[in-house]
Design an enzyme around this catalytic site. Structure first.
Site, PDB file in Angstrom:
ATOM      1  N   ARG A   1       2.287  55.099 -24.069  1.00 26.90           N
ATOM      2  CA  ARG A   1       2.713  55.685 -25.335  1.00 26.90           C
ATOM      3  C   ARG A   1       2.731  54.672 -26.469  1.00 26.90           C
ATOM      4  O   ARG A   1       2.228  54.930 -27.554  1.00 26.90           O
ATOM      5  CB  ARG A   1       4.103  56.304 -25.205  1.00 26.90           C
TER       6      ARG A   1
ATOM      7  N   HIS B   1      12.803  46.187 -28.326  1.00 26.23           N
ATOM      8  CA  HIS B   1      11.697  47.131 -28.549  1.00 26.23           C
ATOM      9  C   HIS B   1      11.976  47.780 -29.909  1.00 26.23           C
ATOM     10  O   HIS B   1      12.329  48.949 -29.999  1.00 26.23           O
ATOM     11  CB  HIS B   1      11.695  48.167 -27.418  1.00 26.23           C
TER      12      HIS B   1
ATOM     13  N   LYS C   1      -6.183  33.316 -17.286  1.00 27.62           N
ATOM     14  CA  LYS C   1      -6.706  31.959 -17.033  1.00 27.62           C
ATOM     15  C   LYS C   1      -5.647  30.906 -17.322  1.00 27.62           C
ATOM     16  O   LYS C   1      -5.927  29.718 -17.324  1.00 27.62           O
ATOM     17  CB  LYS C   1      -7.918  31.703 -17.932  1.00 27.62           C
TER      18      LYS C   1
END
Lengths: 141, 305
Positions: B52, B130, B81
C-alpha cells in the site's frame, strides 16, 4: 601520602564517591604523561563522601561528557597556583560517542561507522534518546 | 539541510493544517494538479516490501505528472552487496528530486536525510516511525469529523507494538480537548515511555481499559489495529482475548451514529467484513486519502505551489 598542590592543572571535585575510575577511563586520562591523582572517598560536608581527580596539566576536557556522567562535578582550572576558572556542569543537550544504542533494530547496529548521538529529551528526569531510533538511555543520576 | 519528513513531530500543527488544506484542494480538483510535477522524479527506495505505502507514493507522483524510479526490496538494490544507506542515498539523490524510503532498521531514513541532497520522506522505519500514515490518519479524521480537536479517540488492539498508534497519539496530543481511550489486552498496553512522556508529562486526558464494548458509546473515533498471535506468550491467552478485539456490526449498536472507524490496513479479521457496509467505516476512504496527503507532501517538499 602527599598530593602536592597544583600549580598548573585541573581539579575535578565533587565527583560522586566511587565514580572517579569511570571518569578516568572515559576521559582517557591514562594516556596523559603528566601526574594524575585520584582521591577516593574523601570527606565532604556537602556529600558525605566524594572522589576528586587532580590533573597536573591544563588539558582540553570534554565538559559535555563530564556533564553527562555527573552534572554535580565542579571543574577548577588552575594556572600559576591561582584559580582562574571554575565550571559548574549541567546535562549537555547532546552527547556523541559516549553512550551506545542498545536497540538491535537501530540503524547504528548495522552501520557502525555512524556516530552514536544521543539527545537530552527530559532534563528533569535526565532522559537521553538515540537521535536515530529514539531508544532511551536513562541517565544514571 | 534539505527539508525532509522523518517524524510526524518534525511538522508543526500549522504545517499539518497546510498539508490537509492542499490535500482537500487536490481532492476537489485533481486535474488542477495533474502537471505540477512534470519533469520531476520520485525515487522509492523500499528496503523491505510494502504494497500500500509504495503504490500510494507512486500513484501520488504519477497523478502529479511526475515520474517514479526505485526498487521494492533490498535484494534488488545495492544494499544486498553491503552498500550503506548513506552511500545509496548520496548516489540516488543525484538521480531523483525527492526520495521516499522504507527500511527495516530504525533511523535509516534519518541517516538518509543527513546525507541526501534532495528531500527524504520516511515511508516507515521498522517499528519506529511512519509519518505519512499519521498524516493520512489526520486528513481522514479532519474530513470525517470536520476537526482535529475536542474528540474522544479510541485506540484498540495492539497498542504496544503498533507504531501507527504511537505516532497518532503524539500528533493528536498537540490539539486541544483530545481524550484518548486506550483499549487493549493487559499484554499489549501502550509502552511506558508513551504513557509517561506523552500522556502524563503532557497532562493528557486518557483512560486505559480492556473492554471495547463498555467504552463504545463514548467514542468519536475508533482506531482499530490487529492483535497478532505472535505477540502472546501462550496460545491460551491469545484464544481467550482475540475475539474481544474484533469489531462486529453488533458491537457497533451502542456506538455514536457519526463515529468514524479507522484502520491503517491490512486488515486480517479484526474488523468483520459486514462492518464495511456501515456508514461509519472510514478505513477504505482512509487508504484513498493516503494518496492525496502524499501528493500534498511531495508538493510541499519540492516547493511546488
Amino acid at each position: 601520602m602527599i598530593v602536592n598542590p597544583i600549580t598548573d592543572g585541573i581539579v575535578l571535585d565533587h565527583i560522586k564517591a566511587g565514580r572517579a575510575m569511570e571518569l578516568y577511563q572515559v576521559l582517557n586520562l591514562g594516556a596523559l604523561q603528566c601526574p594524575v591523582a585520584i582521591i577516593k572517598n574523601a570527606d565532604s560536608k556537602k556529600m558525605g563522601r566524594k572522589d576528586i581527580i587532580k590533573i597536573f596539566e591544563v588539558i582540553d576536557l570534554d565538559l559535555d561528557v563530564l556533564g553527562y556522567i555527573d552534572p554535580g562535578i565542579t571543574v577548577s582550572i588552575i594556572k600559576n597556583g591561582e584559580l582562574v576558572k571554575r565550571h559548574g556542569l549541567e546535562l549537555p543537550e547532546r552527547v556523541t560517542n559516549v553512550i551506545r544504542c542498545r536497540n538491535p533494530r537501530c540503524i547504528t547496529s548495522v552501520e557502525q561507522e555512524l556516530p552514536q548521538v544521543f539527545k537530552l529529551t527530559n532534563r528533569e528526569k535526565g532522559i537521553y534518546r538515540c537521535i536515530y531510533c529514539d531508544t532511551q538511555a536513562k541517565h544514571s543520576k | 539541510m534539505t527539508k525532509s519528513l522523518i517524524d510526524i513531530l518534525d511538522l508543526s500543527t500549522g504545517e499539518i493544517d497546510e498539508l490537509i488544506e492542499t490535500a482537500n484542494r487536490i481532492i476537489e480538483n485533481p486535474q488542477a494538479y495533474a502537471h505540477k510535477c512534470e519533469g520531476k522524479k520520485l525515487a522509492t527506495l523500499f528496503f523491505e516490501p510494502s504494497t500500500r505505502t509504495r503504490l500510494s507514493f507512486e500513484a501520488a507522483m504519477y497523478e502529479l505528472g511526475g515520474h517514479v524510479l526505485g526498487f521494492s526490496e533490498a535484494a534488488s538494490s545495492s544494499a544486498s552487496k553491503g552498500e550503506s544507506v548513506s552511500d545509496t542515498v548520496r548516489v540516488v539523490s543525484g538521480y531523483a528530486d525527492i526520495i521516499a524510503m522504507r527500511h527495516p532498521k530504525e533511523g535509516a531514513p534519518m541517516v538518509a536525510s543527513m546525507k541526501s541532497l534532495v528531500p527524504v520522506i520516511n515511508a516507515g522505519d521498522g517499528g519506529h516511525n511512519h509519518p505519512t500514515q499519521t498524516l493520512t490518519d489526520l486528513l481522514t479524521i479532519r474530513r470525517k469529523m470536520g476537526r482535529l480537536d475536542h474528540l474522544t479517540v479510541g485506540l484498540c488492539g495492539d497498542l504496544k507494538f503498533g507504531r501507527t498508534v504511537h505516532s497518532l497519539i503524539g500528533a493528536l496530543s498537540r490539539y486541544e480537548g483530545i481524550r484518548f481511550v486506550l483499549i487493549s489486552p493487559q499484554e499489549l498496553t501502550i509502552p511506558d515511555y508513551i504513557r509517561e512522556e506523552v500522556l502524563e508529562d503532557g497532562h493528557q486526558d486518557y483512560v486505559e481499559t480492556t473492554d471495547l464494548e463498555a467504552v463504545m458509546p463514548e467514542l468519536d473515533i475508533l482506531y482499530m489495529t490487529r492483535v497478532q498471535r505472535e505477540r502472546f506468550f501462550n496460545e491460551a491467552d491469545y484464544i481467550r482475548l482475540k475475539d474481544s478485539y474484533i469489531l462486529t456490526r453488533e458491537k457497533l449498536d451502542s456506538a455514536k451514529k457519526d463515529m468514524c472507524i479507522l484502520h491503517p490496513l491490512p486488515r486480517v479479521n479484526e474488523i468483520s467484513v459486514d462492518v464495511d457496509e456501515d456508514s461509519r467505516a472510514g478505513y477504505f476512504d482512509q487508504a484513498l486519502y493516503g494518496k492525496y496527503i502524499r501528493m500534498a507532501l511531495i508538493l510541499k517538499l519540492l516547493g511546488v505551489e
